[in-house]
Design a protein around this motif. Sequence first.
Motif, PDB file in Angstrom:
ATOM      1  N   THR A  60       0.830  -1.186   0.000  1.00 17.01           N
ATOM      2  CA  THR A  60       0.000   0.000   0.000  1.00 17.01           C
ATOM      3  C   THR A  60       0.870   1.242   0.000  1.00 17.01           C
ATOM      4  O   THR A  60       0.630   2.184  -0.741  1.00 17.01           O
ATOM      5  CB  THR A  60      -0.927   0.000   1.235  1.00 17.01           C
ATOM      6  N   LYS A  61       1.895   1.245   0.795  1.00 14.43           N
ATOM      7  CA  LYS A  61       2.794   2.388   0.874  1.00 14.43           C
ATOM      8  C   LYS A  61       3.544   2.589  -0.442  1.00 14.43           C
ATOM      9  O   LYS A  61       3.739   3.707  -0.898  1.00 14.43           O
ATOM     10  CB  LYS A  61       3.790   2.180   2.016  1.00 14.43           C
ATOM     11  N   LEU A  62       3.963   1.518  -1.077  1.00  9.68           N
ATOM     12  CA  LEU A  62       4.719   1.591  -2.321  1.00  9.68           C
ATOM     13  C   LEU A  62       3.852   2.095  -3.473  1.00  9.68           C
ATOM     14  O   LEU A  62       4.242   2.983  -4.214  1.00  9.68           O
ATOM     15  CB  LEU A  62       5.309   0.224  -2.661  1.00  9.68           C
ATOM     16  N   TYR A  63       2.674   1.536  -3.633  1.00  7.66           N
ATOM     17  CA  TYR A  63       1.801   1.893  -4.750  1.00  7.66           C
ATOM     18  C   TYR A  63       0.744   2.893  -4.308  1.00  7.66           C
ATOM     19  O   TYR A  63      -0.420   2.578  -4.178  1.00  7.66           O
ATOM     20  CB  TYR A  63       1.159   0.636  -5.340  1.00  7.66           C
ATOM     21  N   SER A  64       1.161   4.116  -4.115  1.00  2.93           N
ATOM     22  CA  SER A  64       0.265   5.184  -3.690  1.00  2.93           C
ATOM     23  C   SER A  64      -0.612   5.645  -4.857  1.00  2.93           C
ATOM     24  O   SER A  64      -0.258   5.424  -6.034  1.00  2.93           O
ATOM     25  CB  SER A  64       1.087   6.374  -3.182  1.00  2.93           C
TER      26      SER A  64
END
Length: 142
Positions: free
Chosen positions: A7-11
């Motif tokens: 989730t953090k990576l693919y904002s």
Amino acid sequence: MAGVKATKLYSPQLLGLAAGLANYPLNNASQFSGEARSRTCGSSIELAIDCREDGAVERIGMQVTACAIGQASAAIMAADVRGRSAADIITKTREIEQWLSGEGNMPGWPGFEALAPALEHPARHGALMLVWKAASNALSSR
């Protein structure tokens, strides 16, 4: 735990950038071309660049087969490459490689901060570097 990192990576910002690639279609009749492939994930890019008489980039087009990180990196580069010299692109490519290896600061390029979460994901580094390596190779052949 892995879901939190994903989730953090693919904002939403990163995914939105990836969608912007439609603004940079590949033109096989351009002056310079380059390709790159990531050994770690198999992502690839083909790009074409036209330069002005002074050597600055006038236009870029590309076909990207990569994850959202590779696509976003390509869109970030394309959005601000116009007017840049081959030396600018080659220098920025080295800065990004140093940053990814932990030996340098985040490179200064408009929008690049959207890629900051990729630093903690070495498996995505190859995809992030695709556009930079392909452009550096294309412009080095001038």
